[in-house]
Scaffold this active site. Structure first.
Site, PDB file in Angstrom:
ATOM      1  CD  GLU A   1      18.382 -12.067  -8.080  1.00 54.34           C
ATOM      2  OE1 GLU A   1      17.641 -12.730  -7.119  1.00 54.34           O
ATOM      3  OE2 GLU A   1      18.093 -11.135  -8.615  1.00 54.34           O
TER       4      GLU A   1
ATOM      5  CG  ASN B   1       0.368   2.287   3.714  1.00 54.45           C
ATOM      6  OD1 ASN B   1      -0.621   2.356   2.971  1.00 54.45           O
ATOM      7  ND2 ASN B   1       1.480   2.879   3.367  1.00 54.45           N
ATOM      8  N   GLY B   2      -0.080  -1.207   6.448  1.00 52.61           N
ATOM      9  CA  GLY B   2       0.008  -1.923   7.537  1.00 52.61           C
ATOM     10  C   GLY B   2      -1.323  -3.084   7.869  1.00 52.61           C
TER      11      GLY B   2
ATOM     12  CE  LYS C   1      15.101  -9.767  -9.912  1.00 53.90           C
ATOM     13  NZ  LYS C   1      15.907  -9.577  -8.921  1.00 53.90           N
TER      14      LYS C   1
ATOM     15  CD1 TRP D   1      -0.137  -5.445  -3.483  1.00 54.91           C
ATOM     16  CD2 TRP D   1      -0.015  -6.417  -1.816  1.00 54.91           C
ATOM     17  NE1 TRP D   1       0.459  -6.616  -3.757  1.00 54.91           N
ATOM     18  CE2 TRP D   1       0.605  -7.200  -2.866  1.00 54.91           C
ATOM     19  CE3 TRP D   1      -0.138  -7.074  -0.641  1.00 54.91           C
ATOM     20  CZ2 TRP D   1       1.057  -8.592  -2.343  1.00 54.91           C
ATOM     21  CZ3 TRP D   1       0.412  -8.403  -0.168  1.00 54.91           C
ATOM     22  CH2 TRP D   1       0.990  -9.020  -1.071  1.00 54.91           C
TER      23      TRP D   1
ATOM     24  CD  GLU E   1      10.909 -10.583  -8.519  1.00 55.04           C
ATOM     25  OE1 GLU E   1      10.497  -9.929  -7.618  1.00 55.04           O
ATOM     26  OE2 GLU E   1      12.239 -10.388  -8.822  1.00 55.04           O
TER      27      GLU E   1
ATOM     28  CG  HIS F   1      20.816 -36.876  -5.649  1.00 56.24           C
ATOM     29  ND1 HIS F   1      21.211 -38.079  -5.237  1.00 56.24           N
ATOM     30  CD2 HIS F   1      21.830 -36.063  -5.665  1.00 56.24           C
ATOM     31  CE1 HIS F   1      22.442 -38.076  -5.224  1.00 56.24           C
ATOM     32  NE2 HIS F   1      22.919 -36.786  -5.535  1.00 56.24           N
TER      33      HIS F   1
ATOM     34  NE  ARG G   1       4.957   1.732  -1.366  1.00 57.78           N
ATOM     35  CZ  ARG G   1       5.693   1.515  -0.239  1.00 57.78           C
ATOM     36  NH1 ARG G   1       6.783   2.263  -0.289  1.00 57.78           N
ATOM     37  NH2 ARG G   1       5.550   1.142   0.719  1.00 57.78           N
TER      38      ARG G   1
ATOM     39  CB  CYS H   1      -0.697   0.025   1.262  1.00 59.07           C
ATOM     40  SG  CYS H   1      -1.918  -1.282   1.337  1.00 59.07           S
TER      41      CYS H   1
ATOM     42  CE  LYS I   1      12.365  -1.853  -5.212  1.00 58.89           C
ATOM     43  NZ  LYS I   1      13.299  -2.908  -5.794  1.00 58.89           N
TER      44      LYS I   1
HETATM   45  C1  AGP Z   1      13.626  -8.955  -5.816  1.00 65.52           C
HETATM   46  O1  AGP Z   1      13.482  -8.496  -7.328  1.00 65.52           O
HETATM   47  C2  AGP Z   1      12.280  -9.040  -5.259  1.00 65.52           C
HETATM   48  N1  AGP Z   1      11.402  -8.150  -5.750  1.00 65.52           N
HETATM   49  C3  AGP Z   1      12.230  -9.245  -3.857  1.00 65.52           C
HETATM   50  O2  AGP Z   1      12.593 -10.767  -3.485  1.00 65.52           O
HETATM   51  C4  AGP Z   1      13.085  -8.426  -2.973  1.00 65.52           C
HETATM   52  O3  AGP Z   1      14.330  -8.536  -2.950  1.00 65.52           O
HETATM   53  C5  AGP Z   1      12.717  -8.908  -1.540  1.00 65.52           C
HETATM   54  O4  AGP Z   1      11.282  -8.499  -1.131  1.00 65.52           O
HETATM   55  C6  AGP Z   1      13.617  -8.129  -0.379  1.00 65.52           C
HETATM   56  O5  AGP Z   1      13.413  -6.697  -0.623  1.00 65.52           O
HETATM   57  P1  AGP Z   1      14.364  -5.762   0.299  1.00 65.52           P
HETATM   58  O6  AGP Z   1      15.560  -5.856  -0.026  1.00 65.52           O
HETATM   59  O7  AGP Z   1      13.646  -4.169   0.146  1.00 65.52           O
HETATM   60  O8  AGP Z   1      14.217  -5.922   1.737  1.00 65.52           O
END
Ligand code: AGP
Length: 609
Positions: free
Chosen positions: A483, A102-103, A487, A76, A490, A506, A27, A2, A604
């Site tokens: 990683e 927010n929260g 990516k 959100w 995502e 395995h 976000r 949010c 985000k």
């Molecule tokens: C990364 O591409 C992601 N969007 C996500 O995994 C992110 O790295 C994670 O939520 C942690 O965020 P932060 O680094 O702001 O703590």
């Protein structure tokens, strides 16, 4: 997650609120709304809200929507689905109070029941609506008093902004666990949960602390503790470049931020290398040599990509500083009642510095007497304020949900940490200097990979046709594979799974087929032969292969698409191997026509558990 914006001053609030909300879109959200206070026959609230995008909200705003004070929100969904009714702002029964939040309010269920018993009709499924009713029902004389009374009944986390028709000269805001920033303008004031929404208007800001309330009027702001005792807080001018919050000529923030990696890597190194002694100087760690030498173990904690890069950091630190190191998902950490050891250095890794799981892990460690440092990008963020010391990443604002430049700076910062910890132990000055030379070469090498975007795009288009992909690597290469898969999933929404190459036999090998490509990380190191052997097993089963490797690696007769990256010192290879994976994910998502900066279901900063 949010987002909150607010405005009070001489201008019409609605266009400014919409502009601010558009700047928070990255976000992640599913509905949006605004409320303004205006009207010629005494101030009253006007509200517009809708499921969907900020542009849908702009279309939903009626012609007569005047008001020089207002609040806005991108939601959100947590309590109840994304629809018009659940979108914020939420109003009290008389329609005099508007709240954006927010929260998460943990005792919302109890409060809803209590309000229902009092005859209050709750119209939404949200936890936030209870705040509006509690403020509306309070008998305090001031808006601050009403908000304070309402908050005293609430358990949970919040950043809130409250408008009240009976107090048209002010917005009252409060914070507990969710960021709230006040921006100071010329006879006008702004409010936001993220600097991105403010920087166009002002860079003079004050961050509320947890447990604080503030009155914001057109001419200034006053801060209090939640019980309304004074808590003086001054605004400071931040050295921020508003342009950094624009994508400029780039089609997306992710593209811009990937291309910023060479300069970001340079920035995190600046002023921190000591070539003479082959070490790094990280003053922010707040540890003297004796304390540094006393560290027996290092644990990295982060979520998502910050966790995977933490794994890269653990390997790097163990190799260079010879201190046993590992990484753990911060989102799991505190749920297993972790043993906190006084000679362990805990490293919280977070771009935003607001990820609640990482923040709560930090608090758990500190509660049990452990020492925790932060590797954080956003200056003054919650984690940065909570830790015992740390390293700022200086990556500049990262807007795209898919993190790229922040991760690169995290990796570089880990190298600095490894240098500093290593040099007071076994790491020789020659090895220290070798690493410094490698770090200095990194920005140019990253740039040379990014320059090959079109070549990488061809591979990405092929990969985008697969429904499912494997990413594999070993030891240093495994977090790179994780990683890479992260990516890819995502932003391309393809199923991408990472495995240790050594684990294929395995189980996962059963899935290999011509429809399932494998992206393999094969650096030129002591494991090359074993890695190449595993790739032959994949090829023998018809699995298409893309190999991220070094020119010096002989793949023999292997039927594979190879992507050679420049070699550096072996400890630094993981980050160079990560860069093409970012580009593959980006170009695959582009090929599939996805909204790169706003991947579905993701936010985000994950500020709720
Ligand atoms: C990364 O591409 C992601 N969007 C996500 O995994 C992110 O790295 C994670 O939520 C942690 O965020 P932060 O680094 O702001 O703590």
């Amino acid at each position: 997650m949010c987002g909150i914006v607010g405005y009070i001053g001489g201008q019409q609030a609605a266009p400014l609120l919409l502009e601010g909300l558009a700047r928070l879109e990255h976000r992640g959200y599913d509905s949006a709304g605004v409320a303004v206070l205006g009207g010629s026959s005494g101030p009253s609230l006007r509200v517009a809200k809708t499921a969907g995008r900020v542009r849908d909200l702009a279309d939903a705003i009626p012609k007569r929507f005047a008001g020089r004070a207002g609040v806005g929100h991108t939601r959100w969904a947590t309590h109840g689905p994304a629809n018009d009714v659940n979108a914020h702002p939420h109003l009290d029964a008389k329609g005099e109070v508007a709240v954006v939040h927010n929260g998460i309010i943990d005792n919302a269920g109890t409060l809803r029941e209590r309000l229902a018993d009092l005859g209050v009709e709750l119209v939404s499924d949200t936890d936030t609506e209870v705040v509006a009713h509690l403020v509306g029902r309070s008998e305090a004389d001031t808006l601050e008093g009403k908000v304070s009374e309402a908050l005293a009944q609430i358990d949970g986390t919040y950043g809130i902004a409250v408008l009240h028709a009976g107090f048209p000269d002010r917005i009252v805001v409060a914070r507990n666990g969710s960021p709230l920033i006040i921006g100071v303008g010329e006879k006008e004031m702004h409010v936001a949960s993220d600097l991105a929404a403010l920087v166009r208007y002002t860079t003079t800001v004050a961050h509320l602390e947890d447990g604080e309330i503030a009155t914001v009027t057109a001419s200034g702001f006053t801060t209090y503790r939640q019980d309304l005792t004074p808590a003086a807080r001054a605004a400071t001018k931040l050295d921020l470049d508003p342009e950094a919050y624009d994508a400029g000529e780039h089609a997306s923030f992710m593209h811009k931020e990937m291309l910023e990696q060479p300069t970001a890597a340079e920035r995190v190194l600046r002023g921190r290398l000591d070539e003479r002694f082959g070490t790094a100087h990280l003053g922010g760690l707040n540890m003297d040599a004796r304390e540094t030498r006393a560290i027996r173990r290092v644990k990295f904690l982060g979520c998502g990509s910050a966790y995977y890069v933490g794994q890269m950091g653990a390997t790097l630190l163990e190799e260079l500083a010879r201190i046993p190191s590992d990484a753990e998902a911060a989102s799991e950490f505190r749920y297993r009642n972790p043993i906190i050891e006084p000679d362990t250095l805990y490293v919280a890794v977070s771009q935003s510095g607001e990820t609640v799981d990482t923040l709560l892990a930090v608090q758990e460690i500190r509660r049990k007497g452990g020492r925790v440092i932060g590797l954080v990008n956003v200056v003054g963020s919650a984690i940065a304020r909570e830790v015992d010391g740390g390293i700022y990443l200086h990556a500049g604002p990262e807007v795209a949900v898919a993190s790229t430049k922040a991760l690169t700076t995290m990796f570089v910062a880990f190298s600095l940490l490894a240098l500093q910890l290593g040099r007071v132990r076994d790491l020789s000055v020659a090895d220290g200097r070798r690493l410094i030379a490698g770090l200095t070469r990194l920005p140019e090498q990253i740039e040379s990979i990014l320059d090959r975007e079109e070549e990488l795009a061809e591979v990405a288009v092929e990969l985008s046709r697969a429904q499912s992909l494997f990413f594999v690597g070993r030891v240093r290469g495994f977090p790179v594979a994780r990683e890479g898969a992260q990516k890819f999933k995502e932003i391309s929404y393809r199923h991408a799974e990472a495995y240790q190459t050594s684990e294929l036999k395995h189980g996962p090998l059963a899935l290999i087929s011509p429809d399932l490509p494998t992206v393999a990380i094969v650096p030129d190191d002591e494991l090359t032969d074993r890695n190449v052997g595993a790739l032959h097993e994949i090829a023998a089963r018809g699995g298409p292969l893309v190999v991220i490797t070094h020119e010096t690696v002989d793949l023999g007769e292997l039927d594979a698409r190879r992507i050679d990256v420049p070699r550096n010192e072996r400890e630094l290879d993981p980050i160079l191997m990560t860069i093409p994976l970012q580009m593959l994910a980006y170009r695959a998502a582009l090929e599939l026509g996805h909204d790169i900066d706003k991947p579905r279901n993701l936010a985000k900063s994950v500020t709720v558990e």
